[in-house]
Write a protein that holds these residues in place. Structure first.
Motif, mmCIF file in Angstrom:
data_model
loop_
_atom_site.group_PDB
_atom_site.id
_atom_site.type_symbol
_atom_site.label_atom_id
_atom_site.label_comp_id
_atom_site.label_asym_id
_atom_site.label_seq_id
_atom_site.Cartn_x
_atom_site.Cartn_y
_atom_site.Cartn_z
ATOM 1 N N PRO A 49 0.963 -1.332 -0.201
ATOM 2 C CA PRO A 49 -0.212 0.031 0.096
ATOM 3 C C PRO A 49 0.785 1.382 -0.029
ATOM 4 N N ARG B 92 4.031 7.199 -7.989
ATOM 5 C CA ARG B 92 3.839 5.852 -8.323
ATOM 6 C C ARG B 92 4.712 5.546 -9.483
ATOM 7 N N THR C 2 8.093 10.634 -1.475
ATOM 8 C CA THR C 2 7.335 11.774 -1.172
ATOM 9 C C THR C 2 8.103 12.867 -0.885
ATOM 10 N N PRO D 241 1.943 13.319 1.484
ATOM 11 C CA PRO D 241 1.328 12.256 0.637
ATOM 12 C C PRO D 241 -0.056 12.629 0.154
ATOM 13 N N ARG D 242 -0.576 12.154 -0.967
ATOM 14 C CA ARG D 242 -1.930 12.439 -1.461
ATOM 15 C C ARG D 242 -2.676 11.169 -1.592
ATOM 16 N N ASP E 2 -4.907 1.427 -4.460
ATOM 17 C CA ASP E 2 -3.665 2.185 -3.568
ATOM 18 C C ASP E 2 -2.545 1.351 -3.521
ATOM 19 N N ARG E 3 -2.305 -0.026 -4.200
ATOM 20 C CA ARG E 3 -1.402 -0.661 -3.952
ATOM 21 C C ARG E 3 -0.366 -1.025 -5.293
ATOM 22 N N ASP F 42 0.692 5.598 -0.615
ATOM 23 C CA ASP F 42 0.026 7.157 -0.661
ATOM 24 C C ASP F 42 1.028 7.741 -0.936
ATOM 25 N N ARG G 131 8.290 0.868 1.189
ATOM 26 C CA ARG G 131 7.830 1.900 1.709
ATOM 27 C C ARG G 131 8.921 2.977 2.221
#
Length: 159
Positions: free
Chosen positions: A97, A105, A151, A158-159, A126-127, A99, A144
């Motif tokens: 996941p 991305r 970010t 984050p959005r 969102d993954r 964000d 992560r």
């Protein structure tokens, strides 16, 4: 055009120009071609991902050593696995996941695909979908951490 958008476009142009200089070794012929290629690449990148927030170039520069170290560690791990057949391989998919800000991305997928042992292969809601050589190696945390660094290169939110 507002200030942040102009700054974002300028940062992207500097980044593309810097990559071009590195790739051509700063040779005069390469720089002359880059005078045409970089604006075209900038236009194409803005069509694919419109500029919204400026990159924090100093954070991008700070991320580079981490990326290079991760690539080296991944390359050593893949080499070890190739040369020592007894080492366990458990290839498979992990869904992480994320964000991320706009464009994050794609940046994350590009970075992971350059790292030995991982290949970003798309996303589902969102993954991020990542193929790894060993599903038990703990790639989720590494992914992560890299996402947090990406970010931080934008406005940090984050959005």
């Amino acid at each position: 055009m507002d200030g942040p958008k102009f700054t974002a476009i300028l940062h992207r142009a500097l980044l593309l120009g810097g990559v071009w200089v590195v790739l051509t070794g700063g040779e005069a012929k390469g720089l002359a071609l880059g005078a045409a290629a970089v604006p075209v690449a900038l236009w194409m990148s803005l069509r694919l991902l419109p500029a919204s927030a400026p990159l924090r170039l100093w954070r991008l520069a700070g991320h580079l050593p981490r990326f290079l170290a991760g690539s080296l560690r991944g390359g050593i791990d893949v080499t070890r696995r190739a040369l020592a057949p007894r080492l366990r391989l458990a290839p498979g998919w992990v869904e992480v996941p994320l964000d991320l800000p706009p464009g994050g991305r794609a940046a994350m997928g590009g970075e992971l695909s350059l790292m030995p042992g991982t290949l970003a292969a798309g996303s589902r809601q969102d993954r991020l979908l990542v193929h790894v050589l060993d599903t038990d190696a703990g790639f989720e945390r590494t992914i992560r951490d890299a996402a947090a660094a990406i970010t931080a290169m934008t406005d940090g939110a984050p959005r």
